[in-house]
Every structure is written in C-alpha cells, then in structure tokens.
Design a protein around this motif. Structure first.
Motif, mmCIF file in Angstrom:
data_model
loop_
_atom_site.group_PDB
_atom_site.id
_atom_site.type_symbol
_atom_site.label_atom_id
_atom_site.label_comp_id
_atom_site.label_asym_id
_atom_site.label_seq_id
_atom_site.Cartn_x
_atom_site.Cartn_y
_atom_site.Cartn_z
ATOM 1 N N PHE A 33 0.844 -1.187 0.000
ATOM 2 C CA PHE A 33 0.000 0.000 0.000
ATOM 3 C C PHE A 33 0.882 1.240 0.000
ATOM 4 O O PHE A 33 1.935 1.255 0.622
ATOM 5 C CB PHE A 33 -0.872 0.048 1.266
ATOM 6 N N TYR A 35 0.605 5.395 0.991
ATOM 7 C CA TYR A 35 -0.142 6.482 1.620
ATOM 8 C C TYR A 35 0.704 7.740 1.577
ATOM 9 O O TYR A 35 1.925 7.693 1.407
ATOM 10 C CB TYR A 35 -0.461 6.166 3.089
ATOM 11 N N PHE A 45 -4.875 7.619 1.557
ATOM 12 C CA PHE A 45 -4.604 6.424 0.762
ATOM 13 C C PHE A 45 -4.315 6.816 -0.688
ATOM 14 O O PHE A 45 -5.011 7.662 -1.263
ATOM 15 C CB PHE A 45 -5.814 5.497 0.823
ATOM 16 N N TYR A 48 -2.853 0.534 -4.030
ATOM 17 C CA TYR A 48 -2.719 -0.752 -3.346
ATOM 18 C C TYR A 48 -2.523 -1.853 -4.379
ATOM 19 O O TYR A 48 -3.210 -1.871 -5.410
ATOM 20 C CB TYR A 48 -3.981 -0.929 -2.511
ATOM 21 N N ASP A 56 -6.511 -1.145 -6.299
ATOM 22 C CA ASP A 56 -7.282 0.078 -6.057
ATOM 23 C C ASP A 56 -6.330 1.254 -6.139
ATOM 24 O O ASP A 56 -5.392 1.341 -5.354
ATOM 25 C CB ASP A 56 -7.945 0.007 -4.681
ATOM 26 N N SER A 95 1.072 -5.986 3.965
ATOM 27 C CA SER A 95 0.350 -6.924 4.825
ATOM 28 C C SER A 95 0.428 -8.304 4.197
ATOM 29 O O SER A 95 0.764 -8.453 3.019
ATOM 30 C CB SER A 95 -1.111 -6.499 5.040
ATOM 31 N N GLY A 98 -3.441 -8.935 2.197
ATOM 32 C CA GLY A 98 -4.243 -7.840 1.668
ATOM 33 C C GLY A 98 -5.728 -8.078 1.786
ATOM 34 O O GLY A 98 -6.528 -7.402 1.152
ATOM 35 N N LYS A 99 -6.110 -9.029 2.639
ATOM 36 C CA LYS A 99 -7.533 -9.333 2.783
ATOM 37 C C LYS A 99 -8.006 -9.141 4.212
ATOM 38 O O LYS A 99 -8.896 -9.819 4.687
ATOM 39 C CB LYS A 99 -7.787 -10.761 2.317
ATOM 40 N N GLY A 100 -7.381 -8.218 4.901
ATOM 41 C CA GLY A 100 -7.888 -7.884 6.227
ATOM 42 C C GLY A 100 -7.026 -8.361 7.353
ATOM 43 O O GLY A 100 -7.367 -9.283 8.064
ATOM 44 N N GLU A 101 -5.882 -7.739 7.485
ATOM 45 C CA GLU A 101 -5.064 -8.001 8.657
ATOM 46 C C GLU A 101 -4.180 -6.780 8.892
ATOM 47 O O GLU A 101 -4.318 -5.776 8.214
ATOM 48 C CB GLU A 101 -4.220 -9.267 8.495
ATOM 49 N N ARG A 102 -3.264 -6.881 9.839
ATOM 50 C CA ARG A 102 -2.471 -5.724 10.213
ATOM 51 C C ARG A 102 -1.626 -5.202 9.067
ATOM 52 O O ARG A 102 -1.079 -5.963 8.269
ATOM 53 C CB ARG A 102 -1.558 -6.078 11.386
ATOM 54 N N LEU A 103 -1.529 -3.871 9.029
ATOM 55 C CA LEU A 103 -0.616 -3.209 8.115
ATOM 56 C C LEU A 103 0.697 -2.935 8.831
ATOM 57 O O LEU A 103 0.697 -2.531 9.992
ATOM 58 C CB LEU A 103 -1.197 -1.870 7.650
ATOM 59 N N PHE A 105 4.033 -0.593 8.392
ATOM 60 C CA PHE A 105 4.492 0.585 7.672
ATOM 61 C C PHE A 105 6.003 0.703 7.684
ATOM 62 O O PHE A 105 6.680 0.309 8.644
ATOM 63 C CB PHE A 105 3.900 1.855 8.280
#
Lengths: 114, 109
Positions: A33, A35, A45, A48, A56, A95, A98-103, A105
């Motif tokens: 990702f 940002y 954002f 991604y 996206d 991550s 990329g389907k819903g867990e911690r990012l 950075f």
C-alpha cells in the motif's frame, strides 16, 4: 526481519523534476500500500497492490502520479513534474494477504519540492 | 468513503493518569486498526480490532461496530506513550484504510 524498507528517507527536488520513491515490503507479504501524510490532510490512501497486481488506485492523483510493482520484492511510486503541493511524507505499508489483517508501515520518504 | 473522527485532537496527561481516546466512523466498518506514531517514527499497528475488546499490556481497545465507535484506553500512562494515535477504518473489503486525523498525546513526568 527489517520490516518495510523505504528509500530514500529524504528527497529534495526542484519544481518540475521527477521523483521516484522505492519500497521493499516484508518478505512473504503479498499486499503493498502507498499512503501520503501531511499536516493539513493527514494520512491519505493512494494505491494498493496485491500479488503485484493493482487493486485500487482511487487515491492517486491521475495526472502525474504512477505506481508500479514489477516484482514481489519492491514497489515504486513515481511523481512526474513535481509541484510544491506534492511535498509530504510518502508511506509504504505491506500486509500478509491484503484481505484484512495488520498493516506494517515503513519509515516513509519525506519529499520536499522547492 | 468513510469519515473517521477522532477525539480529542490533543491530550496532555500527568504520568500515571489514564487516557481514553475515541474514534467514530460514518458507516459500518468491516475492519478497524489503531496505530501509534512517535514523532518522526513509523506507524505501528497496536490493535486490529473490528469488534469487541482486546488487551495488550496497558492498552485496551473496544469497538462497538453497530454504534460505529471504537475507543483506546491507556492505563497508567508513561512518558514513552507520548505520540500520535490514529484510528483507521476499512469498509470496502479491499483494505483501503481511511485514517482519522489522530490524537496527539503528551505525557509529562
């Protein structure tokens, strides 16, 4: 594990020049990702990737910004004809899927456009 | 897209006091994370907490999804807790996280 690595840490460009920012995600992570962080706008954002494919890019300014992920070990964000308003800290995160867990950075690249 | 409101914008505490940070969001979130950023440092994920309550050390995160709010409680604050705390929400399923403006916390000795 060095975490997400971003280079350079600081970049100064003149107005109208091109800037390329690099990101190396955590090994084994398939999502990357980008940002942008400023005092005024906060964290925005940009784009991604998952498994190197763009998923996206709704946050990317359309005209001068582009992002690539040529292989699973790095991604680049390129800004053409930089403008003073592009000055910001550009943050890369990764991550696992990329389907819903911690990012996770990186430290970011501070871009200053003079 | 999501609207994420964090309050307070800033907070100053005496060491040892507790802190309660709030996050309100505009639509039902599928995923929520709390992050911490030390000045000049990287964003660090504290909690991935789409619903319910989670604890780690002196930190507790509680998310009530149907009320569109989450809180981060810091007990017995320490000077090393100083920094900015961000709440981030994703409601699209694509992990396009929207961030709040953050709460700047200063803990004085």
């Amino acid at each position: 594990n060095a975490g997400v690595i971003q280079t350079p840490r600081h970049k100064v460009t003149g107005k109208g020049q091109e800037a390329t920012l690099w990101c190396e995600p955590i090994s084994g992570h398939s999502a990357v990702f980008w940002y942008r962080q400023t005092i005024v706008q906060g964290l925005e954002f940009l784009t991604y990737f998952r498994n190197q494919a763009p998923i996206d890019d709704s946050g990317m300014p359309k005209e001068r910004f582009s992002a690539q992920m040529p292989n699973q070990s790095h991604s680049t964000l390129k800004i053409q004809s930089t403008q003073p308003q592009d000055s910001a800290v550009y943050l890369c995160a990764s991550s696992l899927t990329g389907k819903g867990e911690r990012l996770f950075f990186g430290h970011g690249t501070k871009l200053s456009v003079l | 897209g999501q609207q994420v409101q964090q309050s307070p914008a800033s907070l100053v505490l005496q060491e040892g006091e507790n802190a309660e940070l709030q996050c309100n969001f505009s639509s039902t979130a599928t995923r929520l994370q709390w992050f911490y950023q030390h000045p000049g440092g990287r964003l660090v994920s504290l909690f991935y907490n789409p619903s319910g309550t989670k604890h780690t050390g002196r930190l507790t995160s509680t998310t009530v999804t149907n009320e569109r709010r989450s809180s981060l409680h810091i007990s017995s604050s320490q000077t090393t807790d100083s920094g900015t705390y961000f709440c981030a929400i994703d409601d699209t399923g694509y992990q396009n996280f929207y961030f709040g403006k953050g709460t700047s916390l200063t803990v004085i000795p």
